[in-house]
Design a protein around this motif. Structure first.
Motif, mmCIF file in Angstrom:
data_model
loop_
_atom_site.group_PDB
_atom_site.id
_atom_site.type_symbol
_atom_site.label_atom_id
_atom_site.label_comp_id
_atom_site.label_asym_id
_atom_site.label_seq_id
_atom_site.Cartn_x
_atom_site.Cartn_y
_atom_site.Cartn_z
ATOM 1 N N TYR A 45 162.894 28.687 -9.527
ATOM 2 C CA TYR A 45 162.331 29.228 -10.811
ATOM 3 C C TYR A 45 161.501 28.126 -11.388
ATOM 4 O O TYR A 45 160.173 28.347 -11.762
ATOM 5 N N PRO A 46 162.136 26.916 -11.835
ATOM 6 C CA PRO A 46 161.215 25.899 -12.588
ATOM 7 C C PRO A 46 160.000 25.488 -11.766
ATOM 8 O O PRO A 46 158.848 25.303 -12.278
ATOM 9 N N GLN A 49 157.398 28.102 -12.190
ATOM 10 C CA GLN A 49 156.706 28.003 -13.340
ATOM 11 C C GLN A 49 155.750 26.962 -13.619
ATOM 12 O O GLN A 49 154.702 27.147 -14.230
ATOM 13 N N LYS A 50 156.185 25.824 -13.052
ATOM 14 C CA LYS A 50 155.203 24.706 -13.346
ATOM 15 C C LYS A 50 153.880 24.971 -12.536
ATOM 16 O O LYS A 50 152.821 24.673 -13.125
ATOM 17 N N ARG A 53 151.679 27.662 -14.638
ATOM 18 C CA ARG A 53 151.391 26.901 -15.876
ATOM 19 C C ARG A 53 150.208 25.920 -15.509
ATOM 20 O O ARG A 53 149.351 26.036 -16.278
ATOM 21 N N LEU A 69 153.414 34.572 -14.916
ATOM 22 C CA LEU A 69 154.387 34.206 -15.843
ATOM 23 C C LEU A 69 155.102 35.186 -16.448
ATOM 24 O O LEU A 69 156.296 34.884 -16.629
ATOM 25 N N LEU A 72 157.604 36.313 -13.694
ATOM 26 C CA LEU A 72 158.672 34.987 -13.769
ATOM 27 C C LEU A 72 159.682 35.149 -14.852
ATOM 28 O O LEU A 72 160.882 35.200 -14.878
ATOM 29 N N ARG A 73 159.025 35.875 -16.061
ATOM 30 C CA ARG A 73 159.885 36.161 -17.190
ATOM 31 C C ARG A 73 161.064 37.186 -16.691
ATOM 32 O O ARG A 73 162.226 37.147 -17.191
ATOM 33 N N GLY A 76 163.532 35.920 -14.119
ATOM 34 C CA GLY A 76 164.397 34.885 -14.637
ATOM 35 C C GLY A 76 165.571 35.570 -15.415
ATOM 36 O O GLY A 76 166.803 35.394 -15.167
ATOM 37 N N GLU A 87 159.387 30.900 -21.806
ATOM 38 C CA GLU A 87 157.894 31.256 -22.238
ATOM 39 C C GLU A 87 158.101 31.844 -23.493
ATOM 40 O O GLU A 87 158.132 33.186 -23.758
#
Ligand code: ATP
Ligand code: MG
Length: 345
Positions: A45-46, A49-50, A53, A69, A72-73, A76, A87
């Motif tokens: 996940y992180p 996200q990176k 972004r 994103l 991903l939300r 998550g 986010e």
């Protein structure tokens, strides 16, 4: 690509080097290590996200990364990932990567990330160490995601590293894994490389090592990196200098073995139960591997089937692996020697 090899052979060092090269080439690089009790969504996940972004700062990839994103939300939430960096203002996109089935959701996410990366003219290199600790559903999902990416020609590359059983685990998870991955066997260093691994750092410090000392280290370590590292370090510490003599090498040998015994080797055995230690001890007593399962069983006076659970545990704990059908061997080079030394104490 999957880098497969025994413990202490240099897989992690190689993975880091690949990461460094990829970064220098301008690729986005993520590095994760699969621990024994953590799931893949939480690990990834992180990192995803990176990457998203970072891609969202490229104009051509803005829309796609925003979509990523959002996905991903939802991902998550459905996988109950507790993340610090929620986010703000990002609403999940229903129907994308939020089914709760990783085998659907991970390929979805990789697809969006891959398309965003392509639009940004970037690539994402995902490095995963200790692949053998991924659960079967997680490994399946990862393989499906990579399969999709490779079919769609998107710029995501997975480089995994792990114990030799990874090839079998991946094949069991998805039979096409065999054709999907390039399996590269990481073995001991050849004598020339082993000599360089010892010599180069010494020379960088304006010191030297005698030819006979170098020969004996290269020869007796059999080119195993963890052993080279340990012995060269002990010889360096002991020598008066500026040249490490044959005598320095010989005198530091015992300290090297003692240090490996109380560190590198011991941590492996500390993770085993008494019954597993007994199993491993009997195997080592048979000589050097690979060991026929039938022989271990007969040496223990037990039936093969009654040893099934112990066998499964020493494999899942990464102590041994099934080298070929009906055979077992240690994942740690020179481990049988270590076990036999313990007997003398
Ligand atoms: N190419 C190399 N040159 C010099 N030293 C090396 C090299 N590769 C490995 N080493 C040494 O060997 C040690 C073990 O390497 P590494 O941690 O990469 O092994 P590994 O295969 O990942 O082992 P494990 O399965 O236990 O994680 C390193 O800490 C380093 O000291
Ligand atoms: Mg490693």
């Amino acid at each position: 690509m999957m880098l497969l090899g025994l413990r202490g052979i240099g897989k992690t060092v190689l993975l880091n080097e690949i990461g460094r090269i990829a970064e220098n080439e301008g690729l986005l690089v993520s590095r994760i290590e699969a621990p024994e009790r953590q799931n893949l969504p939480t690990l990834l996940y992180p990192e995803m996200q990176k990457v998203l972004r970072s891609l969202s700062t490229v104009e051509a990839a803005k829309q796609l990364s925003k979509r990523g994103l959002k996905a991903l939300r939802g991902f998550g939430s459905i996988f109950k990932i507790e993340f610090a960096g929620v986010e703000v203002g990002v609403e999940p996109e229903p129907g994308l990567a939020d089914s709760g089935d990783l085998q659907h959701d991970l390929p979805d996410l990789f697809g969006v990330i891959g398309r965003a990366a392509k639009a940004a003219d970037r690539g994402w290199v995902l490095l995963i160490d200790e692949v053998q600790y991924l659960t079967r559903p997680d490994l399946s999902a990862l393989i499906i995601a990579i399969h999709r990416i490779s079919q769609d020609g998107l710029p995501i590359l997975l480089v995994g590293a792990g114990l030799p059983q990874v090839a079998r685990l991946a094949g069991e998870a998805k039979s096409y894994a065999e054709r999907l991955f390039y399996y590269s066997e990481v073995g001991p260093l050849d004598p020339e490389s082993a000599a360089l691994a010892v010599q180069k750092p010494i020379e960088r410090e304006d010191a030297s090592i005698s030819a006979s000392a170098l020969d004996s280290i290269v020869d007796r370590t059999k080119g195993y990196p963890f052993f080279l590292q340990e012995w060269a370090s002990a010889a360096w510490d002991l020598a008066e200098g500026p040249e490490i003599s044959n005598d320095d090498a010989a005198r530091s040998y015992n300290a090297t073995i003692a240090s490996l015994d109380s560190g590198f080797f011991k941590v492996r055995i500390d993770r085993l139960t008494k019954a597993e230690v007994a199993f491993v001890r009997v195997a080592a007593g048979l000589g050097d591997g690979p060991y026929p399962m039938a022989e271990i069983a007969s040496a223990m006076g037990r039936s093969q089937s009654s040893l099934g659970p112990i066998r499964a545990n020493v494999i899942s704990k990464g102590m041994m692996y099934s080298s070929e059908h009906g055979f077992l061997d240690f994942t740690v080079p020179l481990f049988a020697d270590f076990m036999r030394r313990q007997k003398l104490v």
